[in-house]
Scaffold this active site. Sequence first.
Site, PDB file in Angstrom:
ATOM      1  N   CYS A  70      34.257  37.691  32.965  1.00 45.20           N
ATOM      2  CA  CYS A  70      35.502  37.779  32.178  1.00 45.20           C
ATOM      3  C   CYS A  70      35.469  38.962  31.221  1.00 45.20           C
ATOM      4  O   CYS A  70      36.488  39.304  30.644  1.00 45.20           O
ATOM      5  CB  CYS A  70      35.727  36.528  31.343  1.00 45.20           C
ATOM      6  SG  CYS A  70      35.813  35.009  32.262  1.00 45.20           S
ATOM      7  N   LYS A 106      40.993  27.670  40.400  1.00 43.89           N
ATOM      8  CA  LYS A 106      41.522  29.016  40.553  1.00 43.89           C
ATOM      9  C   LYS A 106      40.796  29.728  41.692  1.00 43.89           C
ATOM     10  O   LYS A 106      39.576  29.764  41.734  1.00 43.89           O
ATOM     11  CB  LYS A 106      41.299  29.799  39.254  1.00 43.89           C
ATOM     12  CG  LYS A 106      41.840  31.204  39.325  1.00 43.89           C
ATOM     13  CD  LYS A 106      41.476  32.021  38.102  1.00 43.89           C
ATOM     14  CE  LYS A 106      41.872  33.460  38.335  1.00 43.89           C
ATOM     15  NZ  LYS A 106      41.050  34.400  37.606  1.00 43.89           N
ATOM     16  N   LYS A 130      36.738  35.251  43.660  1.00 40.76           N
ATOM     17  CA  LYS A 130      35.529  35.634  44.370  1.00 40.76           C
ATOM     18  C   LYS A 130      34.325  34.802  43.929  1.00 40.76           C
ATOM     19  O   LYS A 130      33.541  34.335  44.742  1.00 40.76           O
ATOM     20  CB  LYS A 130      35.261  37.115  44.102  1.00 40.76           C
ATOM     21  CG  LYS A 130      34.191  37.693  44.965  1.00 40.76           C
ATOM     22  CD  LYS A 130      33.803  39.076  44.491  1.00 40.76           C
ATOM     23  CE  LYS A 130      32.439  39.444  45.035  1.00 40.76           C
ATOM     24  NZ  LYS A 130      31.807  40.499  44.255  1.00 40.76           N
ATOM     25  N   HIS A 148      42.211  40.317  46.707  1.00 43.15           N
ATOM     26  CA  HIS A 148      42.509  39.152  47.533  1.00 43.15           C
ATOM     27  C   HIS A 148      43.932  38.672  47.250  1.00 43.15           C
ATOM     28  O   HIS A 148      44.687  39.322  46.502  1.00 43.15           O
ATOM     29  CB  HIS A 148      41.460  38.048  47.333  1.00 43.15           C
ATOM     30  CG  HIS A 148      41.285  37.612  45.895  1.00 43.15           C
ATOM     31  ND1 HIS A 148      42.294  37.050  45.162  1.00 43.15           N
ATOM     32  CD2 HIS A 148      40.197  37.678  45.066  1.00 43.15           C
ATOM     33  CE1 HIS A 148      41.848  36.764  43.942  1.00 43.15           C
ATOM     34  NE2 HIS A 148      40.587  37.148  43.853  1.00 43.15           N
ATOM     35  N   CYS A 197      30.321  29.628  31.730  1.00 47.37           N
ATOM     36  CA  CYS A 197      31.683  30.167  31.601  1.00 47.37           C
ATOM     37  C   CYS A 197      32.679  29.151  32.181  1.00 47.37           C
ATOM     38  O   CYS A 197      32.490  28.670  33.307  1.00 47.37           O
ATOM     39  CB  CYS A 197      31.795  31.475  32.370  1.00 47.37           C
ATOM     40  SG  CYS A 197      33.499  31.994  32.578  1.00 47.37           S
ATOM     41  N   HIS A 204      45.235  38.689  43.593  1.00 46.43           N
ATOM     42  CA  HIS A 204      45.657  39.985  43.050  1.00 46.43           C
ATOM     43  C   HIS A 204      46.984  40.401  43.677  1.00 46.43           C
ATOM     44  O   HIS A 204      47.858  40.965  43.007  1.00 46.43           O
ATOM     45  CB  HIS A 204      44.600  41.063  43.316  1.00 46.43           C
ATOM     46  CG  HIS A 204      43.232  40.687  42.835  1.00 46.43           C
ATOM     47  ND1 HIS A 204      42.178  40.500  43.686  1.00 46.43           N
ATOM     48  CD2 HIS A 204      42.765  40.419  41.595  1.00 46.43           C
ATOM     49  CE1 HIS A 204      41.105  40.151  42.990  1.00 46.43           C
ATOM     50  NE2 HIS A 204      41.439  40.091  41.719  1.00 46.43           N
ATOM     51  N   CYS A 251      30.437  36.312  28.885  1.00 43.94           N
ATOM     52  CA  CYS A 251      30.570  36.218  30.353  1.00 43.94           C
ATOM     53  C   CYS A 251      30.937  37.602  30.872  1.00 43.94           C
ATOM     54  O   CYS A 251      31.984  38.138  30.510  1.00 43.94           O
ATOM     55  CB  CYS A 251      31.653  35.219  30.764  1.00 43.94           C
ATOM     56  SG  CYS A 251      31.997  35.316  32.540  1.00 43.94           S
ATOM     57  N   HIS A 275      34.227  31.055  35.502  1.00 42.94           N
ATOM     58  CA  HIS A 275      33.334  31.397  36.601  1.00 42.94           C
ATOM     59  C   HIS A 275      32.238  30.365  36.861  1.00 42.94           C
ATOM     60  O   HIS A 275      31.553  30.426  37.867  1.00 42.94           O
ATOM     61  CB  HIS A 275      32.676  32.765  36.346  1.00 42.94           C
ATOM     62  CG  HIS A 275      33.654  33.895  36.329  1.00 42.94           C
ATOM     63  ND1 HIS A 275      34.280  34.312  35.182  1.00 42.94           N
ATOM     64  CD2 HIS A 275      34.148  34.661  37.322  1.00 42.94           C
ATOM     65  CE1 HIS A 275      35.100  35.308  35.470  1.00 42.94           C
ATOM     66  NE2 HIS A 275      35.054  35.530  36.760  1.00 42.94           N
TER      67      HIS A 275
HETATM   68  N1  MSP Z   1      40.852  43.843  34.460  1.00 49.96           N
HETATM   69  C1  MSP Z   1      41.431  42.669  33.904  1.00 49.96           C
HETATM   70  C2  MSP Z   1      42.881  42.903  33.512  1.00 49.96           C
HETATM   71  C3  MSP Z   1      43.096  44.016  32.532  1.00 49.96           C
HETATM   72  S1  MSP Z   1      44.791  44.292  32.205  1.00 49.96           S
HETATM   73  C4  MSP Z   1      44.819  45.266  30.896  1.00 49.96           C
HETATM   74  C5  MSP Z   1      41.373  41.558  34.942  1.00 49.96           C
HETATM   75  N2  MSP Z   1      41.261  41.938  36.205  1.00 49.96           N
HETATM   76  S2  MSP Z   1      41.130  40.977  37.483  1.00 49.96           S
HETATM   77  O1  MSP Z   1      40.748  41.813  38.586  1.00 49.96           O
HETATM   78  O2  MSP Z   1      40.287  39.873  37.177  1.00 49.96           O
HETATM   79  O3  MSP Z   1      42.592  40.501  37.808  1.00 49.96           O
HETATM   80  C6  MSP Z   1      43.232  39.591  37.031  1.00 49.96           C
HETATM   81  C7  MSP Z   1      44.601  39.242  37.540  1.00 49.96           C
HETATM   82  O4  MSP Z   1      44.627  38.991  38.957  1.00 49.96           O
HETATM   83  C8  MSP Z   1      45.061  37.938  36.935  1.00 49.96           C
HETATM   84  O5  MSP Z   1      45.576  38.081  35.658  1.00 49.96           O
HETATM   85  C9  MSP Z   1      46.106  37.517  37.902  1.00 49.96           C
HETATM   86  O6  MSP Z   1      47.254  38.251  37.595  1.00 49.96           O
HETATM   87  C10 MSP Z   1      45.524  37.942  39.245  1.00 49.96           C
HETATM   88  N3  MSP Z   1      44.787  36.846  39.880  1.00 49.96           N
HETATM   89  C11 MSP Z   1      43.472  36.833  40.253  1.00 49.96           C
HETATM   90  N4  MSP Z   1      43.192  35.635  40.840  1.00 49.96           N
HETATM   91  C12 MSP Z   1      44.295  34.870  40.850  1.00 49.96           C
HETATM   92  C13 MSP Z   1      44.612  33.593  41.344  1.00 49.96           C
HETATM   93  N5  MSP Z   1      43.727  32.823  41.931  1.00 49.96           N
HETATM   94  N6  MSP Z   1      45.883  33.174  41.211  1.00 49.96           N
HETATM   95  C14 MSP Z   1      46.849  33.956  40.637  1.00 49.96           C
HETATM   96  N7  MSP Z   1      46.576  35.151  40.162  1.00 49.96           N
HETATM   97  C15 MSP Z   1      45.300  35.627  40.202  1.00 49.96           C
HETATM   98  O7  MSP Z   1      41.455  40.421  34.538  1.00 49.96           O
END
Ligand code: MSP
Length: 501
Positions: free
Chosen positions: A132, A303, A306, A21, A150, A24, A129, A153
Amino acid sequence: MTDVCSVYVTTPIYYPNDKPHLGHAYTTVLADIAFRWYSLIGCEVLFLTGTDEHGLKLQREAEKHGVDPKRFVDSMVNIYKEYWKLLNIRYSRFIRTTDSDHEETVRHVLNELYGRGYVYKSRYSGWYCTGCEKFYSEKEYFIENGKPLCPIHRRPLEFIEEDAYFLKLSAFKDYVVRILREGDTVYPKHYALEVLSKIEIEGLQDIAISRLKNRVYWGIELPFDPQYTAYVWIDALLNYLSGLGYPRNTDKFNKFWSNSIQFIGKDILWFHTAIWFSLLAMIGIPPPKKLVVHAFLTFKGQKMGKSLGNVVSIDDMAKRYGTAEAIRFIIARISNFDKDSEISWDIYDSIYTNDLVNNYGNLVRRVTTLAKKILEGIVEKDLDTDFGQTVSEIRDKAIESYNELKISEAVKHVLDIAHETNAYLNKKEPWKSSNPRPTIYTSLEAVRISSLLLYPVIPETIEKLFVAIGIEIKKGLEQFNMGFVSRYIIKESPILFKKID
Ligand code: MSP
């Protein structure tokens, strides 16, 4: 700026439990912009992104869909790649934690850690969790109706108790504290201070790095005990090393690691500092050069994600603006390392309309049209040094911002150039002048420089524009000089961005 530099830009690897989304896209686009900036100025750059595919979260998601986890992640990875293609993300490698070279690196490192005496077995219990993939301490979780929730979440935590292998992070407390306090790895610095205060309160505890295989079968088996799989975060963090061919390709590793720039969101700061720096030190590797941390995209202060059901989809945005490049521009413009940015269509529409359509886009159309109408599209070099100086000064600020990875500031400076150039044209009125060439040439140079500066942000649009104005994009900083082009042959006056309905 040197043209013999090597840079290694990375994003977190994302959980492919669903399609990406805007959150990411935020990190990935910022990292891609940094990657493209360094390439543009002549560095050799590697850009790594990918997916974090193991662990309980993915195992359960696959079970929910009734398919084998590998088949499930294979299908999701294709979706990720499609979105990154749509957003013009030009990674050098898309790494998957199920790639065999990555798995080999993980086994190698786990053996090293074990061999060096940093791993021991003990009993673990705690509240977990799966969202996370993390245990939460009493100080961190919420209690609702008597149940621990959590903090991210807002879902119930699970109580887990099992024999596990632990990693002796506690032995690296002083080391991590020193890096955070004295070093400039973590950027902006206040995030380092946040981690420091957490360590001050809680210390740096050893962490469980194994999961019983009969519970979490979807993971990399511990090389020293096949009853266990590796904790997904240890597996995932090591992607930054396996992405450089560690430990096999020492030349590549040595060349790039010392210039590694890791982009992350603030939610995963602890993993990327306390855990990551200790883990690296255990195997004799210094921390990355920069850990660039950004704040969240929020919806009503929370934040976006999903699990909270407040996601803005990449498709909705692409549809609204008719181009995925507009999403890149909006992300660049709103990006903020320190403060969360609240999602707002009003703000996004106004960025699109005011900055892209009316300011920059209109300037491009205006200057190229004037060049065609007044000078039949052929414009020889004839620099107005006064205005040239004005543009050069703003350009220097933009370059400095890019070099400090302050992407939103860089974009603001570019918009200033466009704004100044529009005002310059209004003042000079070349359509009335008996000597219009210096004004038109200098405005074209301002357009060219602002466009070069926007190249990392909206690459496809700028490539089209440069074809229309007969200019090739080169590598290096020399092309950023006012007066660099000796003659323009303008083929077209493009409308780069259409108004939204
Ligand atoms: N898989 C782990 C990361 C491992 S790195 C060795 C993870 N993945 S995640 O799919 O949850 O993606 C996390 C990253 O997505 C966050 O650190 C951030 O960079 C980005 N974001 C996800 N949602 C976000 C927001 N709402 N706002 C800004 N960035 C966000 O954690």
